[in-house]
Design a protein around this motif. Structure first.
Motif, PDB file in Angstrom:
ATOM      1  N   UNK A 261      69.151  -8.959  -1.264  1.00 39.69           N
ATOM      2  CA  UNK A 261      68.872  -7.863  -0.026  1.00 39.69           C
ATOM      3  C   UNK A 261      67.571  -8.184   0.606  1.00 39.69           C
ATOM      4  N   UNK A 262      67.801  -8.423   2.022  1.00 43.11           N
ATOM      5  CA  UNK A 262      66.256  -8.921   2.748  1.00 43.11           C
ATOM      6  C   UNK A 262      65.867  -7.459   2.973  1.00 43.11           C
ATOM      7  N   UNK A 263      64.538  -7.320   2.950  1.00 41.31           N
ATOM      8  CA  UNK A 263      63.809  -6.154   3.666  1.00 41.31           C
ATOM      9  C   UNK A 263      63.273  -6.684   4.766  1.00 41.31           C
ATOM     10  N   UNK A 264      63.279  -5.853   5.911  1.00 40.79           N
ATOM     11  CA  UNK A 264      62.662  -6.295   7.155  1.00 40.79           C
ATOM     12  C   UNK A 264      61.285  -5.190   7.288  1.00 40.79           C
ATOM     13  N   UNK A 265      60.124  -5.965   7.272  1.00 45.11           N
ATOM     14  CA  UNK A 265      59.029  -5.399   7.078  1.00 45.11           C
ATOM     15  C   UNK A 265      58.466  -4.351   8.315  1.00 45.11           C
ATOM     16  N   UNK A 266      57.598  -3.411   7.955  1.00 46.61           N
ATOM     17  CA  UNK A 266      56.941  -2.593   9.192  1.00 46.61           C
ATOM     18  C   UNK A 266      56.431  -3.511  10.034  1.00 46.61           C
ATOM     19  N   UNK A 267      55.757  -4.516   9.717  1.00 52.87           N
ATOM     20  CA  UNK A 267      55.215  -5.344  10.666  1.00 52.87           C
ATOM     21  C   UNK A 267      56.075  -6.147  11.615  1.00 52.87           C
ATOM     22  N   UNK A 268      57.092  -6.543  11.205  1.00 52.05           N
ATOM     23  CA  UNK A 268      58.045  -7.217  11.888  1.00 52.05           C
ATOM     24  C   UNK A 268      58.849  -6.400  12.815  1.00 52.05           C
ATOM     25  N   UNK A 269      59.171  -4.910  12.352  1.00 56.17           N
ATOM     26  CA  UNK A 269      59.727  -4.004  13.271  1.00 56.17           C
ATOM     27  C   UNK A 269      58.919  -3.424  14.273  1.00 56.17           C
ATOM     28  N   UNK A 270      57.416  -3.244  13.831  1.00 55.98           N
ATOM     29  CA  UNK A 270      56.572  -2.611  14.877  1.00 55.98           C
ATOM     30  C   UNK A 270      56.419  -3.813  15.804  1.00 55.98           C
ATOM     31  N   UNK A 271      56.384  -5.322  15.468  1.00 52.31           N
ATOM     32  CA  UNK A 271      55.985  -6.199  16.596  1.00 52.31           C
ATOM     33  C   UNK A 271      57.222  -6.413  17.571  1.00 52.31           C
ATOM     34  N   UNK A 272      58.480  -6.061  16.837  1.00 55.73           N
ATOM     35  CA  UNK A 272      59.824  -6.038  17.831  1.00 55.73           C
ATOM     36  C   UNK A 272      59.717  -4.681  19.064  1.00 55.73           C
ATOM     37  N   UNK A 273      59.141  -3.565  18.436  1.00 58.48           N
ATOM     38  CA  UNK A 273      59.227  -2.355  18.850  1.00 58.48           C
ATOM     39  C   UNK A 273      58.256  -2.551  20.442  1.00 58.48           C
ATOM     40  N   UNK A 274      57.149  -3.205  19.951  1.00 59.83           N
ATOM     41  CA  UNK A 274      56.008  -3.329  20.911  1.00 59.83           C
ATOM     42  C   UNK A 274      56.547  -4.234  22.007  1.00 59.83           C
ATOM     43  N   UNK A 275      57.341  -5.708  21.555  1.00 59.97           N
ATOM     44  CA  UNK A 275      57.810  -6.283  22.576  1.00 59.97           C
ATOM     45  C   UNK A 275      58.948  -5.836  23.590  1.00 59.97           C
ATOM     46  N   UNK A 276      59.630  -5.123  22.781  1.00 62.56           N
ATOM     47  CA  UNK A 276      60.541  -4.408  23.658  1.00 62.56           C
ATOM     48  C   UNK A 276      60.174  -3.715  24.651  1.00 62.56           C
ATOM     49  N   UNK A 277      59.271  -2.759  24.237  1.00 65.05           N
ATOM     50  CA  UNK A 277      58.664  -1.673  25.309  1.00 65.05           C
ATOM     51  C   UNK A 277      57.694  -2.289  26.288  1.00 65.05           C
TER      52      UNK A 277
END
Length: 491
Positions: free
Chosen positions: A433-449
């Motif tokens: 089971x892979x955990x997507x880290x808060x850093x990865x998620x935050x980075x994706x959200x920042x790029x998305x917006x």
């Protein structure tokens, strides 16, 4: 047949969707489109109820009941019986169980069609329209000498991939290696080589690959294939399929969307009022589909990412199936605090809303939504493009990783959070089971917006998606040719 006789003729179509809410919804949309476009068509939808242990029966029943209450002109629904002794579910062979389950309904389909054809004054059955997972029904249609059309509820690029892999295995006798995470495969329906890490888990196991190959062989025996996409979105894939003489004619009929919303409760008034007060395109919407859910450790990472990003958000948070019902559907939490970091709801009260099941179309249509963190189900991708909302990809199961690859790498219409994330434990129970880290998620959200280039491209594709289904559009014309094909079957 003269024009007067043609005008009084009704061509009957038999629709057989797969027992999944997303499959049934898009099937109903193409059914409504066809009867609205031509008064000579009528449609009988044969509903296969899911296995009792799947946990998804209630959602499908609710949706079908809601349709029946609306009384759609020239569309009727028949729920097929279900064998008392269903095939035994083997956790090591999920696709074999599913195939046998669909096959167990062939006799009921045969009985319904026999009855339809014996009714005095009924129209001629012009074709079966079957889901991509119900290709066993081609044999039933052949018994009645009725042509079969397959409705492919995913995209053209993935259709090309499935057919190409089957060609490699059957025609070129190649031993296809799909589990090497560092390899890539050149596929005609994709411009760029496809990484094996985004290939569905089902096709990386022998049992699943055999099933996929069997489905692909059946697809080639259909009279035509209808795909829920449009030419302007998947130009390369569509041209690739059209130029291959070994593939049946392909009709692009999308985007087919249920813009009225599906089964489920409406958006809470307080959430709607909060959205109404937010600036345009300022809110991130996180939603992972009817089967999407995460364990507490992953929920915590998402929460930390949202809080640190500083962006406004609406988060559809679902409870995973329990150990007692591992094949069931996610459900809503009575109190999401049981999985969220302590104090999260209080600290984010002004900038975000945590909800349960989400009316996705209602949210994507709202002016305040500016980004969509999605599981990349194809229906969801089409909805996000329709409403001009850019996506951040976080696929979970089925072909969603390939959808993410197409959206991010091929088309440049999304940003990536974790393109190769997989939670297909049914197909690979030993997978870590892979955990997507808060850093990865935050980075994706920042790029998305922040990515104005992608936002502009998505807005342009939104206009093209709407033009495709209007009179004079590419999909409008394709549906017209499809209808003429149906009518020719009875002339």
């Amino acid at each position: 047949m003269n024009q007067k006789e043609m005008a009084n003729t009704v061509a009957e179509l038999v629709f057989i969707p797969a027992p999944g809410v997303g499959h049934i919804m898009s099937t109903i949309e193409i059914a409504k489109l066809l009867v609205n476009r031509d008064q000579q068509l009528s449609i009988t939808v044969l509903v296969i109820k899911p296995p009792p242990s799947s946990g998804s029966g209630s959602a499908i029943t609710t949706y079908i009941d809601s349709l029946a209450n609306k009384s759609i002109d020239r569309i009727c629904f028949i729920e097929l019986p279900q064998d008392e002794n269903l095939p035994i579910r083997d956790p090591k062979a999920p696709t074999t169980f599913f195939n046998e389950f669909i096959n167990s309904h062939c006799k009921y389909v045969r009985n319904v069609v026999t009855d339809m054809m014996s009714q005095p004054g009924s129209g001629r059955v012009a074709g079966f329209v079957i889901d991509m997972f119900c290709t066993a029904m081609i044999d039933v249609a052949n018994e009645f000498n009725i042509p079969t059309y397959v409705f492919f509820t995913s995209n053209a690029a993935f259709l090309g991939f499935k057919l190409y892999i089957q060609t490699l295995c059957d025609d070129q006798n190649k031993d296809v290696e799909l589990s090497n995470s560092d390899a890539t495969i050149p596929v005609p329906s994709f411009v760029k080589p496809v990484p094996t890490k985004v290939i569905p888990s089902i096709m990386q196991a022998r049992e699943g690959l055999d099933f996929a190959l069997w489905v692909a062989r059946k697809l080639r025996k259909a009279k035509a294939i209808m795909v829920n996409t449009f030419l302007e979105l998947e130009t390369h894939a569509v041209e690739s399929l059209s130029s291959d003489s070994s593939i049946p004619p392909v009709y692009m009929v999308g985007p087919l969307l249920n813009l009225e919303g599906g089964a489920g409760k409406p958006l809470d008034d307080d959430v709607l009022q909060w959205l109404d007060s937010q600036p345009p395109s300022s809110v991130v919407f996180l939603c992972f589909g009817s089967m999407g859910s995460f364990e507490k450790v992953q929920v915590s990472e998402i929460a930390h990412a949202l809080e640190r990003s500083g962006h406004r958000f609406v988060w559809s948070l679902r409870r995973p199936p329990t150990k007692e019902t591992p094949t069931g559907n996610p459900s809503d939490y009575e109190d999401p605090r049981v999985v969220l970091p302590e104090g999260f709801l209080e600290r984010t009260a002004g900038i975000g809303k945590v909800i349960g099941w989400a009316p996705q179309v209602t949210l994507l249509a709202h002016h305040a939504i500016g980004g969509f963190v999605s599981h990349c189900g194809w229906n969801s991708m089409l909805e996000s493009l329709w409403f001009g909302v850019p996506s951040a990809t976080w696929p979970i199961y089925a072909e969603q990783q390939m959808n993410a690859f197409e959206m991010v790498v091929e088309l440049g219409l999304a940003v990536d959070i974790k393109m190769d994330y997989k939670k297909d434990m049914a197909f690979n129970p030993k997978a870590e089971i892979v955990i997507v880290t808060a850093d990865e998620i935050e980075d994706g959200i920042q790029r998305l917006m922040a990515d104005d280039t992608i936002r502009t491209k998505v807005k342009e594709m939104s206009e093209k998606s709407r033009a495709a289904v209007m009179e004079g559009g590419s999909s409008y014309a394709s549906v017209g040719r499809l209808i003429q094909d149906f009518i020719r079957n009875i002339s």
